[in-house]
Motif scaffolding. Structure first.
Motif, PDB file in Angstrom:
ATOM      1  N   VAL A   1      15.743   8.072  -5.523  1.00  0.00           N
ATOM      2  CA  VAL A   1      17.012   7.873  -6.214  1.00  0.00           C
ATOM      3  C   VAL A   1      16.872   7.074  -7.509  1.00  0.00           C
ATOM      4  N   THR A   2      16.351   5.867  -7.422  1.00  0.00           N
ATOM      5  CA  THR A   2      16.400   4.986  -8.593  1.00  0.00           C
ATOM      6  C   THR A   2      15.315   5.258  -9.622  1.00  0.00           C
ATOM      7  N   GLY A   3      14.129   5.655  -9.164  1.00  0.00           N
ATOM      8  CA  GLY A   3      13.030   5.854 -10.094  1.00  0.00           C
ATOM      9  C   GLY A   3      12.438   4.564 -10.617  1.00  0.00           C
ATOM     10  N   GLU A   4      12.885   3.437 -10.074  1.00  0.00           N
ATOM     11  CA  GLU A   4      12.371   2.143 -10.520  1.00  0.00           C
ATOM     12  C   GLU A   4      10.940   1.937 -10.012  1.00  0.00           C
ATOM     13  N   PRO A   5      10.141   1.141 -10.723  1.00  0.00           N
ATOM     14  CA  PRO A   5       8.746   0.942 -10.317  1.00  0.00           C
ATOM     15  C   PRO A   5       8.639   0.176  -9.003  1.00  0.00           C
ATOM     16  N   LEU A   6       7.602   0.516  -8.260  1.00  0.00           N
ATOM     17  CA  LEU A   6       7.293  -0.183  -7.016  1.00  0.00           C
ATOM     18  C   LEU A   6       6.015  -0.977  -7.242  1.00  0.00           C
ATOM     19  N   GLY A   7       5.895  -2.096  -6.546  1.00  0.00           N
ATOM     20  CA  GLY A   7       4.696  -2.898  -6.718  1.00  0.00           C
ATOM     21  C   GLY A   7       4.658  -4.022  -5.709  1.00  0.00           C
ATOM     22  N   GLU A   8       3.615  -4.861  -5.805  1.00  0.00           N
ATOM     23  CA  GLU A   8       3.427  -5.936  -4.831  1.00  0.00           C
ATOM     24  C   GLU A   8       4.587  -6.926  -4.855  1.00  0.00           C
ATOM     25  N   ALA A   9       5.082  -7.254  -6.053  1.00  0.00           N
ATOM     26  CA  ALA A   9       6.184  -8.221  -6.140  1.00  0.00           C
ATOM     27  C   ALA A   9       7.421  -7.676  -5.439  1.00  0.00           C
ATOM     28  N   TYR A  10       7.712  -6.409  -5.657  1.00  0.00           N
ATOM     29  CA  TYR A  10       8.869  -5.797  -4.992  1.00  0.00           C
ATOM     30  C   TYR A  10       8.652  -5.768  -3.483  1.00  0.00           C
TER      31      TYR A  10
ATOM     32  N   ARG B   1       0.829  -1.214   0.000  1.00  0.00           N
ATOM     33  CA  ARG B   1       0.000   0.000   0.000  1.00  0.00           C
ATOM     34  C   ARG B   1       0.857   1.256   0.000  1.00  0.00           C
ATOM     35  N   LEU B   2       1.902   1.255   0.816  1.00  0.00           N
ATOM     36  CA  LEU B   2       2.775   2.421   0.879  1.00  0.00           C
ATOM     37  C   LEU B   2       3.492   2.623  -0.456  1.00  0.00           C
ATOM     38  N   ALA B   3       3.934   1.520  -1.057  1.00  0.00           N
ATOM     39  CA  ALA B   3       4.587   1.613  -2.363  1.00  0.00           C
ATOM     40  C   ALA B   3       3.640   2.192  -3.403  1.00  0.00           C
ATOM     41  N   ALA B   4       2.375   1.753  -3.367  1.00  0.00           N
ATOM     42  CA  ALA B   4       1.392   2.265  -4.325  1.00  0.00           C
ATOM     43  C   ALA B   4       1.149   3.751  -4.118  1.00  0.00           C
ATOM     44  N   ALA B   5       1.163   4.189  -2.847  1.00  0.00           N
ATOM     45  CA  ALA B   5       0.947   5.612  -2.553  1.00  0.00           C
ATOM     46  C   ALA B   5       2.124   6.457  -2.992  1.00  0.00           C
ATOM     47  N   LEU B   6       3.324   5.873  -2.965  1.00  0.00           N
ATOM     48  CA  LEU B   6       4.529   6.619  -3.323  1.00  0.00           C
ATOM     49  C   LEU B   6       4.875   6.533  -4.801  1.00  0.00           C
ATOM     50  N   ASP B   7       4.261   5.604  -5.528  1.00  0.00           N
ATOM     51  CA  ASP B   7       4.691   5.288  -6.889  1.00  0.00           C
ATOM     52  C   ASP B   7       4.306   6.305  -7.963  1.00  0.00           C
ATOM     53  N   PRO B   8       3.149   6.988  -7.850  1.00  0.00           N
ATOM     54  CA  PRO B   8       2.777   7.913  -8.932  1.00  0.00           C
ATOM     55  C   PRO B   8       3.870   8.959  -9.187  1.00  0.00           C
ATOM     56  N   PRO B   9       4.103   9.311 -10.450  1.00  0.00           N
ATOM     57  CA  PRO B   9       5.163  10.277 -10.780  1.00  0.00           C
ATOM     58  C   PRO B   9       5.060  11.582  -9.998  1.00  0.00           C
ATOM     59  N   LEU B  10       3.827  12.079  -9.790  1.00  0.00           N
ATOM     60  CA  LEU B  10       3.659  13.328  -9.060  1.00  0.00           C
ATOM     61  C   LEU B  10       4.141  13.194  -7.618  1.00  0.00           C
ATOM     62  N   VAL B  11       3.820  12.065  -6.991  1.00  0.00           N
ATOM     63  CA  VAL B  11       4.240  11.856  -5.607  1.00  0.00           C
ATOM     64  C   VAL B  11       5.756  11.729  -5.524  1.00  0.00           C
ATOM     65  N   ARG B  12       6.342  11.028  -6.483  1.00  0.00           N
ATOM     66  CA  ARG B  12       7.806  10.925  -6.519  1.00  0.00           C
ATOM     67  C   ARG B  12       8.428  12.313  -6.632  1.00  0.00           C
TER      68      ARG B  12
END
Length: 197
Positions: free
Chosen positions: A173-182, A95-106
């Motif tokens: 830093v990395t800009g890599e995608p976040l998700g459930e698998a990660y 859930r936290l990853a999903a909240a942080l993942d959108p480009p605007l939030v980053r």
């Protein structure tokens, strides 16, 4: 609607949460439409229909407003409690990853990190925002210790820092995608060696 019409004109009156919500809603829309350059306090006050002083009483700078917008997007993450520490950590981290993942939030997170380095007065609200997330993760870990799922000597603070730190590192830093698998891989890696038995 004017500042006074919204019930915020007289000193000593309680803060009107309706104004907060309206400002944050419009500010978020401006960010989506035009990015950070589009977020201007004077234009925001005019669009919402309040005095600029109303905004500055709540958010002394644009950076403080960014903190509030970022917090608003994460306030419904919740803390799962299923009785399974791994499942709860994976759910929360996902859930936290999903909240942080959108480009605007980053983008907001990166802007806040830079602003904190330049403005010591902003450090407290930003750190409190991150501390709230750390407390939630810590509560899940401590519950796992109490249930005997994790070792009694498990370093709670270290586990919290490993989970939260990895997410924010990806965001900033990395800009890599976040998700459930990660999230699942991260939790399993961090918990390795901490599980009881």
């Amino acid at each position: 609607m004017t500042d006074g019409a919204r019930g915020r004109g007289a000193p000593g009156r309680p803060r009107d949460p309706g104004i907060d919500e309206a400002v944050l809603e419009v500010a978020a829309e401006q960010l989506v439409a035009g990015g950070l350059p589009a977020l201007r306090m004077d234009a925001l006050a005019e669009q919402v229909g309040v005095a600029k002083t109303t905004l500055y009483r709540r958010w002394p700078t644009r950076a403080h407003l960014l903190v509030a917008i970022l917090a608003r997007g994460q306030h419904e993450i919740g803390t799962p409690s299923t009785g399974d520490v791994r499942a709860d950590l994976v759910t929360f981290t996902t859930r936290l990853a999903a909240a942080l993942d959108p480009p605007l939030v980053r983008q907001l997170a990166a802007q806040l990190a830079a602003a904190v380095a330049e403005d010591p007065d902003l450090a407290a609200p930003v750190r409190e925002l991150w501390a709230d997330r750390r407390r939630q993760i810590g509560g899940i870990v401590e519950a796992g210790v109490e249930r005997g799922q994790l070792r009694a000597d498990v370093p709670v603070t270290t586990i919290v820092d490993q989970l939260a730190g990895a997410l924010y590192y990806h965001v900033l830093v990395t800009g890599e995608p976040l998700g459930e698998a990660y999230a699942a891989t991260l939790v399993d890696t961090v918990l390795r060696g901490a599980l009881a038995g």
